[in-house]
Scaffold this active site. Structure first.
Site, PDB file in Angstrom:
ATOM      1  N   GLU A 205       0.484  -4.024  -8.250  1.00  0.00           N
ATOM      2  CA  GLU A 205       0.957  -5.388  -7.999  1.00  0.00           C
ATOM      3  C   GLU A 205       0.005  -6.119  -7.061  1.00  0.00           C
ATOM      4  O   GLU A 205      -0.286  -7.308  -7.273  1.00  0.00           O
ATOM      5  CB  GLU A 205       2.370  -5.365  -7.407  1.00  0.00           C
ATOM      6  CG  GLU A 205       2.967  -6.755  -7.249  1.00  0.00           C
ATOM      7  CD  GLU A 205       4.429  -6.756  -6.861  1.00  0.00           C
ATOM      8  OE1 GLU A 205       5.047  -7.841  -6.920  1.00  0.00           O
ATOM      9  OE2 GLU A 205       4.967  -5.682  -6.508  1.00  0.00           O
TER      10      GLU A 205
ATOM     11  N   HIS B  91      15.965  -0.174  -4.155  1.00  0.00           N
ATOM     12  CA  HIS B  91      15.723  -0.736  -5.479  1.00  0.00           C
ATOM     13  C   HIS B  91      17.037  -0.816  -6.239  1.00  0.00           C
ATOM     14  O   HIS B  91      17.588   0.201  -6.669  1.00  0.00           O
ATOM     15  CB  HIS B  91      14.710   0.123  -6.229  1.00  0.00           C
ATOM     16  CG  HIS B  91      14.203  -0.510  -7.492  1.00  0.00           C
ATOM     17  ND1 HIS B  91      14.686  -1.704  -7.980  1.00  0.00           N
ATOM     18  CD2 HIS B  91      13.245  -0.108  -8.370  1.00  0.00           C
ATOM     19  CE1 HIS B  91      14.051  -2.005  -9.094  1.00  0.00           C
ATOM     20  NE2 HIS B  91      13.172  -1.065  -9.347  1.00  0.00           N
TER      21      HIS B  91
ATOM     22  N   PHE C 264      10.783  -0.421 -16.194  1.00  0.00           N
ATOM     23  CA  PHE C 264      10.386   0.684 -17.071  1.00  0.00           C
ATOM     24  C   PHE C 264      10.148   0.163 -18.492  1.00  0.00           C
ATOM     25  O   PHE C 264      10.851  -0.723 -18.974  1.00  0.00           O
ATOM     26  CB  PHE C 264      11.487   1.739 -17.104  1.00  0.00           C
ATOM     27  CG  PHE C 264      11.429   2.734 -15.965  1.00  0.00           C
ATOM     28  CD1 PHE C 264      10.541   2.604 -14.915  1.00  0.00           C
ATOM     29  CD2 PHE C 264      12.286   3.831 -15.951  1.00  0.00           C
ATOM     30  CE1 PHE C 264      10.492   3.520 -13.885  1.00  0.00           C
ATOM     31  CE2 PHE C 264      12.254   4.761 -14.922  1.00  0.00           C
ATOM     32  CZ  PHE C 264      11.356   4.606 -13.893  1.00  0.00           C
TER      33      PHE C 264
ATOM     34  N   LYS D 113      12.914  -4.955  -1.051  1.00  0.00           N
ATOM     35  CA  LYS D 113      13.365  -3.579  -1.327  1.00  0.00           C
ATOM     36  C   LYS D 113      13.128  -2.640  -0.154  1.00  0.00           C
ATOM     37  O   LYS D 113      13.688  -1.543  -0.125  1.00  0.00           O
ATOM     38  CB  LYS D 113      12.693  -3.050  -2.600  1.00  0.00           C
ATOM     39  CG  LYS D 113      13.118  -3.772  -3.864  1.00  0.00           C
ATOM     40  CD  LYS D 113      12.444  -3.178  -5.109  1.00  0.00           C
ATOM     41  CE  LYS D 113      12.783  -3.977  -6.361  1.00  0.00           C
ATOM     42  NZ  LYS D 113      12.129  -5.305  -6.387  1.00  0.00           N
TER      43      LYS D 113
ATOM     44  N   CYS E 273      14.344  -3.012 -14.830  1.00  0.00           N
ATOM     45  CA  CYS E 273      14.429  -3.575 -13.481  1.00  0.00           C
ATOM     46  C   CYS E 273      13.983  -5.030 -13.400  1.00  0.00           C
ATOM     47  O   CYS E 273      13.995  -5.615 -12.312  1.00  0.00           O
ATOM     48  CB  CYS E 273      13.616  -2.715 -12.526  1.00  0.00           C
ATOM     49  SG  CYS E 273      14.174  -0.995 -12.506  1.00  0.00           S
TER      50      CYS E 273
ATOM     51  N   HIS F  31       7.716  -7.353  -6.269  1.00  0.00           N
ATOM     52  CA  HIS F  31       8.573  -6.311  -6.843  1.00  0.00           C
ATOM     53  C   HIS F  31       8.583  -5.105  -5.918  1.00  0.00           C
ATOM     54  O   HIS F  31       9.643  -4.590  -5.574  1.00  0.00           O
ATOM     55  CB  HIS F  31       8.066  -5.932  -8.231  1.00  0.00           C
ATOM     56  CG  HIS F  31       8.907  -4.915  -8.928  1.00  0.00           C
ATOM     57  ND1 HIS F  31      10.218  -5.157  -9.256  1.00  0.00           N
ATOM     58  CD2 HIS F  31       8.634  -3.646  -9.345  1.00  0.00           C
ATOM     59  CE1 HIS F  31      10.722  -4.084  -9.869  1.00  0.00           C
ATOM     60  NE2 HIS F  31       9.786  -3.155  -9.918  1.00  0.00           N
TER      61      HIS F  31
END
Length: 412
Positions: free
Chosen positions: A313, A339, A398, A334, A162, A302
């Site tokens: 985060e 996402h 990931f 998002k 991502c 993110h």
């Protein structure tokens, strides 16, 4: 070293299939999340996603050409066409040996693979398409864009889950800085909203199950968040050396001044709980940009709407920025787009450019009951007018991949 600027932008998204419509809906705080109606979800725990609507590949490419491209490639090429058109590049007037493509996809042509597996099972190996492999491999978005525009220079398909969009933009920036290319088309694309991806993410308890309220399902930093919402699309920018852009009198949207990447080295899917890798990537990006933390005006987070991800985060931002962290608007696109996986970084870079241009920070919608551990200024629910010159955009993936870019409002 060459300065690197953004001269073109294009996207395909659940909030619209060109930049202005996307931006207008983002600023209004509209959600692109809806019930999935492209396949039967009756046995799935999650039945919602960010679906690209009103995109007709047959009308755009012609039926014969469209059938040779997986949906993720269709998105990438369409977004690249917008970006190149927006840039004003006249291809016959540039050195295409110094024009490259850095566009990746996290999952690639999984829909094509599933369809051909069904054909194999039902009709036998003789009926499997000879174009299966070139349609499904992740590099085909970059390859088709290169073919489309005759880009003969450095071409790469980064696969960092991502964080792909930021990885592509950052690595392309480095190539241009070093004088190895004049122009690079960069970004990411994804089209993985299908039965098997939905089932896998859902069985990993990663997805929201707020099926009756799709627009309220993606809720970064909110105590009621219950997972992320899958989405699809593409975000592509045209990067140029400043000298090349000036020579052709190009309109310049923004400047890319910093890039940092790192690995959590922690877990195949879970982010580091203390945000160690995110912190490192942000530090490197600011060092690359030769900026102090206090010089950052806005952060594009993110922020996927997962418990550990949002908390880690936030921790990383507070560790890097200290007390200044509480004075920086932090926005989470998002919450509206869902996402978009490998497309997220490219699309969010475009949103950040628009913020720097327009002086507006899009909201983080659905933030109704803030998580006590997520206590920064997330621009809740309503866009805000803020004169911002420097923005930082986070993308994490990931496997622990982290990529951060720093954008600056352009000034000569």
């Amino acid at each position: 070293m060459e300065r690197v600027v953004i001269t073109g932008m294009g996207l395909i998204s659940p909030l619209g299939n060109e930049v202005e419509s996307f931006w207008n809906q983002l600023v209004r705080g509209e959600s692109g999340i809806s019930r999935i109606d492209t396949f039967d979800t009756s046995r799935h725990k999650t039945q919602i996603a960010g679906i690209v609507r009103n995109f007709d590949p047959d009308a755009h490419f012609g039926r014969k050409e469209a059938r040779r491209m997986d949906r993720f490639v269709q998105f990438a090429v369409a977004a690249a066409e917008q970006a190149v058109s927006d840039s004003g590049l006249v291809l016959d007037q540039i050195d295409r040996e110094r024009m490259g493509v850095y566009v990746g996809s996290g999952i690639g042509g999984i829909q094509t693979l599933l369809e051909q597996k069904d054909i194999l099972n039902s009709r036998g190996p003789e009926r499997v398409s000879p174009t299966l492999v070139p349609m499904m491999i992740s590099n085909m978005a970059a390859a088709m864009i290169s073919i489309r525009f005759g880009a003969l220079g450095p071409t790469l398909s980064p696969v960092t889950a991502c964080s792909i969009g930021n990885t592509a933009i950052g690595e392309a920036m480095r190539v241009i800085r070093l004088g190895l290319a004049d122009v690079i088309i960069a970004g990411g694309s994804e089209a993985a909203v299908n039965e098997i991806s939905l089932a896998s993410f859902s069985n990993a308890t990663a997805l929201s199950t707020r099926n009756e309220e799709p627009a309220r399902a993606s809720r970064p930093f909110d105590t009621e968040r219950d997972g992320f919402v899958m989405a699809e699309g593409a975000g592509i920018v045209v990067l140029e050396s400043l000298s090349h852009a000036i020579r052709r009198n190009a309109r310049i949207h923004a400047e890319v001044i910093g890039y940092g990447s790192s690995s959590d080295a922690y877990h195949i899917v879970a982010t580091h709980p203390e945000g160690a890798g995110a912190l490192q990537a942000m530090k490197l990006a600011l060092a690359d940009a030769k900026l102090a933390p206090e010089q950052v005006d806005v952060i594009s987070a993110h922020a996927t709407s997962t418990d550990i991800g949002d908390k880690s985060e936030t921790k990383a931002i507070k560790k890097l920025f200290g007390e200044h962290a509480y004075r920086i608007p932090v926005t989470a696109n998002k919450s509206m787009t869902g996402h978009m996986l490998g497309a997220a970084g490219g699309v969010e870079a475009i949103a950040l450019v628009k913020s720097l241009q327009e002086g507006i920070i899009p909201p983080t919608i659905n933030l109704e009951q803030p998580d006590p551990e997520c206590d920064l200024d997330y621009v809740p629910n309503t866009a805000r007018e803020v004169k911002a010159r420097i923005g930082l955009s986070n993308s994490f993936g990931f496997g622990g991949h982290n990529a951060v870019i720093v954008l600056k409002a352009y000034s000569s």
